[in-house]
Design an enzyme around this catalytic site. Structure first.
Site, PDB file in Angstrom:
ATOM      1  N   ASP A  66       0.822  -1.213   0.000  1.00  0.00           N
ATOM      2  CA  ASP A  66       0.000   0.000   0.000  1.00  0.00           C
ATOM      3  C   ASP A  66       0.859   1.267   0.000  1.00  0.00           C
ATOM      4  O   ASP A  66       2.028   1.252   0.390  1.00  0.00           O
ATOM      5  CB  ASP A  66      -0.870   0.031   1.260  1.00  0.00           C
ATOM      6  CG  ASP A  66      -2.059  -0.920   1.188  1.00  0.00           C
ATOM      7  OD1 ASP A  66      -2.041  -1.844   0.347  1.00  0.00           O
ATOM      8  OD2 ASP A  66      -2.993  -0.744   1.986  1.00  0.00           O
TER       9      ASP A  66
ATOM     10  N   HIS B 281      -6.171   2.621  -4.201  1.00  0.00           N
ATOM     11  CA  HIS B 281      -6.092   2.990  -2.772  1.00  0.00           C
ATOM     12  C   HIS B 281      -6.557   4.437  -2.612  1.00  0.00           C
ATOM     13  O   HIS B 281      -6.012   5.175  -1.795  1.00  0.00           O
ATOM     14  CB  HIS B 281      -4.661   2.801  -2.275  1.00  0.00           C
ATOM     15  CG  HIS B 281      -4.495   2.740  -0.784  1.00  0.00           C
ATOM     16  ND1 HIS B 281      -5.419   2.164   0.068  1.00  0.00           N
ATOM     17  CD2 HIS B 281      -3.502   3.176   0.040  1.00  0.00           C
ATOM     18  CE1 HIS B 281      -4.997   2.260   1.321  1.00  0.00           C
ATOM     19  NE2 HIS B 281      -3.842   2.888   1.333  1.00  0.00           N
TER      20      HIS B 281
ATOM     21  N   HIS C 146      -4.730  10.037   0.369  1.00  0.00           N
ATOM     22  CA  HIS C 146      -4.681   9.088   1.479  1.00  0.00           C
ATOM     23  C   HIS C 146      -5.456   9.570   2.704  1.00  0.00           C
ATOM     24  O   HIS C 146      -5.202   9.154   3.828  1.00  0.00           O
ATOM     25  CB  HIS C 146      -3.222   8.770   1.843  1.00  0.00           C
ATOM     26  CG  HIS C 146      -3.065   7.435   2.509  1.00  0.00           C
ATOM     27  ND1 HIS C 146      -2.906   7.281   3.859  1.00  0.00           N
ATOM     28  CD2 HIS C 146      -3.094   6.179   2.005  1.00  0.00           C
ATOM     29  CE1 HIS C 146      -2.820   5.993   4.153  1.00  0.00           C
ATOM     30  NE2 HIS C 146      -2.935   5.306   3.050  1.00  0.00           N
TER      31      HIS C 146
ATOM     32  N   HIS D 164       3.810  -2.116   3.110  1.00  0.00           N
ATOM     33  CA  HIS D 164       3.786  -0.732   2.597  1.00  0.00           C
ATOM     34  C   HIS D 164       5.073  -0.432   1.839  1.00  0.00           C
ATOM     35  O   HIS D 164       6.142  -0.356   2.448  1.00  0.00           O
ATOM     36  CB  HIS D 164       3.632   0.255   3.761  1.00  0.00           C
ATOM     37  CG  HIS D 164       2.326   0.125   4.481  1.00  0.00           C
ATOM     38  ND1 HIS D 164       2.103  -0.840   5.438  1.00  0.00           N
ATOM     39  CD2 HIS D 164       1.172   0.825   4.364  1.00  0.00           C
ATOM     40  CE1 HIS D 164       0.855  -0.727   5.884  1.00  0.00           C
ATOM     41  NE2 HIS D 164       0.267   0.276   5.252  1.00  0.00           N
TER      42      HIS D 164
HETATM   43 ZN   LIG Z   1      -2.665   3.304   3.053  1.00  0.00          ZN
END
Ligand SMILES: [Zn+2]
Length: 251
Positions: free
Chosen positions: A59, A110, A114, A202
């Site tokens: 991510d 995603h 964010h 991540h």
């Molecule tokens: Zn994230």
């Protein structure tokens, strides 16, 4: 002279138009704030436990050489990953996105930035904005979606339905961003992973460029060797879940 609506109000009738409109507006506003603020669960967390594979998902990129370093580590062991990309990074690093696709990795949505879903954005346009950014950069739209911070609201779920995407979360999460030792990070993952697991890692942080993910890049071969030792292949989400990874057409 007393306006007609006030006369109605004075007479005890609550159906006069201005009062009614105001009431409806207040109710809609309150519902919007409530539905936009309450986290709601759901989504796919893992595949069948008799699977001979897991999906490693990454991510918060794109994140330049760190994203490409993760990809190269996967490729070196014949594996492939799924990258949940923050939409605005696609325009900033289109060559990274295209390299991932060219080397057989899967891109997923995603959101366009964010931030957590906002009650001030009840249509939750950031999902569709993200899809448009994928269409513009790689010519296809992901089928898998994961919300920033894993936060879903009733209203963002409606946006998921409109977009025709599938929400995919995870069952293995190891706070990889605070790891300082690659070997220890690999052990964290391998201690939790099971057949069919969807592992959250991540390659970036919050879609901000240049966040140092060296520890993850160095942990990748150790994670992959550990999976192989247990007879588990690292495959893309579409293969693990048995569903297409891209939409037939972008909405
Ligand atoms: Zn994230």
């Amino acid at each position: 002279m007393i306006p007609a609506w006030l006369r109605g109000f004075q007479a005890g009738r609550l159906t006069s138009r201005p009062v009614g409109v105001l009431g409806v507006a207040l109710v809609v506003g309150a519902l919007t704030i409530a539905l936009g603020a309450v986290p709601v669960g759901g989504g796919t967390g893992h595949a069948a436990r008799n699977a001979g594979a897991v999906a490693l998902t990454f991510d918060d990129g794109l994140n330049g050489d760190y994203t490409l370093g993760v990809a190269r580590a996967l490729e070196a062991r014949g594996a492939a990953g799924t990258f949940f990309v923050v939409g605005h990074t696609l325009a900033e690093q289109p060559e990274v996105a295209r390299a991932l696709v060219a080397h057989g990795h899967l891109l997923a949505n995603h959101s366009s930035d964010h931030e957590k879903p906002s009650a001030l954005d009840p249509l939750y346009r950031k999902l569709a904005d993200g899809q448009a950014q994928f269409a513009a950069t790689v010519g296809q739209c992901p089928r898998f979606y994961r919300a920033p911070h894993g936060v879903y609201t009733a209203l963002s779920w409606l946006a998921v339905g409109r977009a025709g995407v599938q929400v995919v979360n995870w069952d293995v999460e190891v706070r990889d961003w605070d790891a300082t030792d690659p070997k220890e990070l690999a052990q964290r993952v391998l201690a939790k992973v099971e057949p069919g697991s969807i592992v959250l890692l991540h390659d970036g942080r919050d879609g901000k460029p240049g966040r140092d993910r060296t520890v993850l890049v160095q942990a990748m071969p150790l994670i992959l060797d550990g999976l192989q030792a247990r007879g588990l292949r690292a495959v893309r989400l579409d293969e693990l879940l048995g569903t297409p990874g891209t939409l037939e057409r972008c909405p």
